[in-house]
Structure formats: structure tokens, C-alpha cells
Design a protein around this motif. Structure first.
Motif, short mmCIF file in Angstrom:
data_model
loop_
_atom_site.label_atom_id
_atom_site.label_comp_id
_atom_site.label_asym_id
_atom_site.label_seq_id
_atom_site.Cartn_x
_atom_site.Cartn_y
_atom_site.Cartn_z
N GLY A 173 0.81 -1.21 0.00
CA GLY A 173 0.00 0.00 0.00
C GLY A 173 0.85 1.26 0.00
N ALA A 174 2.02 1.18 -0.62
CA ALA A 174 2.93 2.33 -0.60
C ALA A 174 3.83 2.30 -1.83
CB ALA A 174 3.79 2.26 0.67
N PHE A 175 4.43 3.46 -2.09
CA PHE A 175 5.42 3.51 -3.17
C PHE A 175 6.74 2.97 -2.66
CE2 PHE A 175 2.35 6.47 -4.94
CZ PHE A 175 2.43 6.19 -6.30
N VAL A 176 7.40 2.15 -3.47
CA VAL A 176 8.74 1.66 -3.11
C VAL A 176 9.69 1.97 -4.27
CG1 VAL A 176 8.01 -0.20 -1.56
CG2 VAL A 176 8.18 -0.65 -4.00
N GLU A 177 10.92 2.31 -3.92
CA GLU A 177 11.92 2.56 -4.96
C GLU A 177 12.38 1.20 -5.49
OE1 GLU A 177 13.93 5.42 -6.13
OE2 GLU A 177 12.16 6.50 -5.43
N SER A 178 12.28 1.00 -6.78
CA SER A 178 12.76 -0.29 -7.31
C SER A 178 13.39 -0.12 -8.69
CB SER A 178 11.66 -1.34 -7.32
OG SER A 178 10.44 -0.77 -7.57
N PRO A 179 14.24 -1.09 -9.04
CA PRO A 179 14.89 -1.04 -10.35
C PRO A 179 13.85 -1.13 -11.46
CG PRO A 179 15.94 -2.64 -8.89
CD PRO A 179 14.66 -2.25 -8.24
N ALA A 180 13.84 -0.14 -12.32
CA ALA A 180 12.78 -0.01 -13.33
C ALA A 180 13.39 0.06 -14.73
CB ALA A 180 11.99 1.26 -13.04
N PRO A 181 12.56 -0.14 -15.74
CA PRO A 181 13.07 0.05 -17.11
C PRO A 181 13.38 1.52 -17.34
CG PRO A 181 10.75 -0.66 -17.12
CD PRO A 181 11.14 -0.50 -15.70
N PRO A 182 14.21 1.84 -18.34
CA PRO A 182 14.50 3.24 -18.61
C PRO A 182 13.25 3.94 -19.12
CG PRO A 182 15.37 1.85 -20.36
CD PRO A 182 14.84 0.93 -19.31
N ALA A 183 13.27 5.27 -19.09
CA ALA A 183 12.17 6.02 -19.71
C ALA A 183 12.15 5.67 -21.20
CB ALA A 183 12.39 7.51 -19.51
N PRO A 184 10.97 5.59 -21.81
CA PRO A 184 10.90 5.20 -23.23
C PRO A 184 11.85 5.95 -24.16
CG PRO A 184 8.73 5.12 -22.28
CD PRO A 184 9.61 5.70 -21.22
N PRO A 185 12.02 7.29 -24.03
CA PRO A 185 12.96 7.96 -24.94
C PRO A 185 14.39 7.46 -24.78
CG PRO A 185 11.51 9.55 -23.89
CD PRO A 185 11.28 8.26 -23.19
N ARG A 186 14.79 7.12 -23.55
CA ARG A 186 16.14 6.58 -23.31
C ARG A 186 16.26 5.18 -23.93
NH1 ARG A 186 21.17 6.86 -23.54
NH2 ARG A 186 22.34 5.60 -22.08
N PHE A 187 15.18 4.40 -23.82
CA PHE A 187 15.17 3.07 -24.44
C PHE A 187 15.39 3.19 -25.95
CE2 PHE A 187 12.38 -0.12 -26.60
CZ PHE A 187 13.14 -1.25 -26.35
N VAL A 188 14.68 4.12 -26.57
CA VAL A 188 14.81 4.32 -28.02
C VAL A 188 16.25 4.70 -28.37
CG1 VAL A 188 14.02 5.70 -30.00
CG2 VAL A 188 12.38 4.96 -28.25
N GLU A 189 16.82 5.60 -27.55
CA GLU A 189 18.20 6.05 -27.77
C GLU A 189 19.17 4.86 -27.70
OE1 GLU A 189 18.76 10.01 -25.69
OE2 GLU A 189 20.23 8.75 -24.67
N LEU A 190 18.97 3.99 -26.73
CA LEU A 190 19.87 2.83 -26.56
C LEU A 190 19.71 1.84 -27.71
CD1 LEU A 190 19.53 2.44 -22.71
CD2 LEU A 190 21.67 2.85 -23.94
N VAL A 191 18.48 1.64 -28.17
CA VAL A 191 18.26 0.75 -29.32
C VAL A 191 18.98 1.33 -30.54
CG1 VAL A 191 16.54 -0.15 -30.93
CG2 VAL A 191 16.10 -0.23 -28.47
N ARG A 192 18.84 2.64 -30.73
CA ARG A 192 19.50 3.30 -31.87
C ARG A 192 21.02 3.10 -31.78
NH1 ARG A 192 18.71 8.17 -35.16
NH2 ARG A 192 16.78 8.69 -34.10
N GLU A 193 21.58 3.31 -30.60
CA GLU A 193 23.03 3.18 -30.41
C GLU A 193 23.52 1.79 -30.80
OE1 GLU A 193 23.41 6.01 -26.59
OE2 GLU A 193 24.48 4.08 -26.43
N HIS A 194 22.73 0.77 -30.44
CA HIS A 194 23.19 -0.60 -30.69
C HIS A 194 22.86 -1.10 -32.09
CE1 HIS A 194 23.70 -0.42 -26.32
NE2 HIS A 194 24.73 -1.19 -26.60
N LEU A 195 21.88 -0.43 -32.75
CA LEU A 195 21.60 -0.80 -34.14
C LEU A 195 22.52 -0.07 -35.10
CD1 LEU A 195 17.73 -1.03 -34.58
CD2 LEU A 195 19.39 -2.75 -35.27
N GLU A 196 23.01 1.09 -34.64
CA GLU A 196 23.91 1.91 -35.48
C GLU A 196 25.22 2.11 -34.74
OE1 GLU A 196 21.78 5.63 -35.79
OE2 GLU A 196 20.78 5.02 -37.61
N PRO A 197 26.03 1.07 -34.59
CA PRO A 197 27.25 1.22 -33.78
C PRO A 197 28.24 2.17 -34.43
CG PRO A 197 26.97 -1.08 -34.49
CD PRO A 197 25.88 -0.26 -35.16
#
Ligand SMILES: Cc1cc2nc3c(=O)[nH]c(=O)nc-3n(C[C@H](O)[C@H](O)[C@H](O)COP(=O)(O)O)c2cc1C
Length: 197
Positions: A173-197
Motif C-alpha cells: 500500500g505504498a510507493f517503493v523505490e525499485s529497479p525499473a526500465p529506462p524512460a521510453p525515450p532513453r530506451f529508443v536512444e539505446l536501441v538506436r546506439e546498438h543498431l547503429e554502432p
């Protein structure tokens, strides 16, 4: 959907192409997968195939993911085995990213084990795989999980450190800090980096 969630094209307006395979394992965060796939569409012009584990499909039906991706594979229909298997899926795609990656998935991948289609594809992948782990803080701090992350990096894979973010825990019943996926724009950036090395 909200434009910030989908990524701001003005940050990097150039498009990028390729054949992307997204592995999805059984974290509750897999329910957010359509949002990540949609975020890619802002600048990614290639194809998106999603390969889901059985547990992932328990959190979100493959038919829902199929509303966003070009193709969804679950490996549960033997009639598809000839054309949709670990070899063909890795050969027909340029990059495999796993989002979300469970502790279980990391463990299998680090050991070279292939108990399901996604882990078999990771084992068969010719290029480094990019893992986006999502789990509780306790799991992420677990020594065996740390060992598996180290092993995967030593093997040449990319394990993206999760961002700590508040998550509402229904049981507590509370917010907890936990390991989460990156924000979607950061995810897109990382995919771009690895597709276009
Ligand atoms: C509600 C719920 C949420 C879960 N969330 C996570 C998670 O975020 N990360 C994780 O590593 N495991 C999580 N698990 C445990 C995995 O679902 C479990 O280890 C499963 O075997 C993973 O299967 P897969 O790796 O084949 O997809 C969760 C389980 C439940 C019931």
C-alpha cells in the motif's frame, strides 16, 4: 498516448532502420511493453518482432502486444516451429534486446541455458544481446544476480543498469523505490546506439 511518453522527435529527429527482435520475460513491467514499442515508432522505421516467454504472456496477452508490434512470437504452436525458431529469429533480425529481463532470464542466459525459445534465441544470437533488467531491489542486490550480470558482461553482452524509480506496491500500500526500465525515450536512444554502432 501522451507525447512525452512516446518520445520527443525534436530531440533527435533523424530516423533509423533495422530489424529489431525484442525478447520479453515475465516481470510485471512487461505490461508496459506496448508503450516502449510505440515509443520506437517515433523514429524507428524498421520491423519490430516481439518474442515472449510463457510467463510474459500471463502478464499481458500476446494478442495485445500484437496490436503494436509487426510480429509476436510465443513458441507455443508447433505449426510455427519450422519458420519461427531460435535460429531463424536471430538470423532474420539485426539486434536482440530483452525488455523486461527477469532474474530468471539473466540466470539462464549467463549459464548458456536454453529452457525456452527466448533463452534459446539468446544462446543462438550472433551479436551481443542488450538486457534491460527489471526486478525488486532485493533481487537486484542478490549476490547470484550480481554474478549473472557480471558474467553476461564478461561474455560481451550489454546489461543496462536499471533506473531506480518509485513503484506502487499494492500489497504494501505504498510507493517503493525499485529497479525499473529506462524512460521510453532513453530506451529508443539505446536501441538506436546498438543498431547503429
Ligand atoms: C506479480 C509478479 C511480478 C513479478 N515481477 C518480476 C520482476 O519484475 N522481475 C523478476 O525478475 N521476476 C519477477 N517475477 C517472477 C517471475 O515471473 C518468475 O521468476 C518467472 O519464472 C520468470 O519467467 P521467465 O523469465 O521465463 O519469463 C514476478 C512474479 C510475479 C508473480
Amino acid at each position: 498516448m501522451h507525447p512525452v511518453i512516446l518520445g520527443d522527435m525534436s530531440e533527435n529527429s533523424s530516423t533509423f532502420d533495422g530489424r529489431l527482435l525484442i525478447g520479453a520475460s515475465g516481470s510485471a513491467a512487461v505490461a508496459l511493453l506496448p508503450m516502449f514499442v510505440s515509443a520506437l515508432r517515433g523514429s524507428f522505421t524498421g520491423t519490430i518482432t516481439v518474442l515472449m516467454t510463457y510467463t510474459a504472456t500471463r502478464f499481458i496477452p500476446a494478442s495485445t502486444v500484437a496490436l503494436f508490434a509487426d510480429k509476436v512470437v510465443t513458441g507455443d504452436d508447433p505449426a510455427t516451429f519450422a519458420r519461427e525458431n531460435h535460429q531463424s529469429l536471430t538470423a532474420e533480425n539485426d539486434l536482440l534486446v530483452v525488455l523486461p529481463a527477469t532474474a530468471n532470464l539473466l540466470s539462464a542466459a549467463a549459464a548458456g541455458a536454453a529452457p525456452n525459445l527466448l533463452t534459446a534465441a539468446i544462446t543462438a544470437a550472433p551479436a551481443p544481446v542488450v538486457f534491460f533488467p527489471v526486478m525488486s531491489s532485493e533481487m537486484w542486490a542478490n549476490r547470484a544476480v550480481r554474478r549473472n550480470v557480471t558474467q553476461l558482461r564478461e561474455d560481451g553482452h550489454v546489461v543496462v543498469d536499471p533506473a531506480m524509480a518509485p513503484r506502487y506496491d499494492v500489497a504494501a500500500g505504498a510507493f517503493v523505490e525499485s529497479p525499473a526500465p529506462p524512460a521510453p525515450p532513453r530506451f529508443v536512444e539505446l536501441v538506436r546506439e546498438h543498431l547503429e554502432p
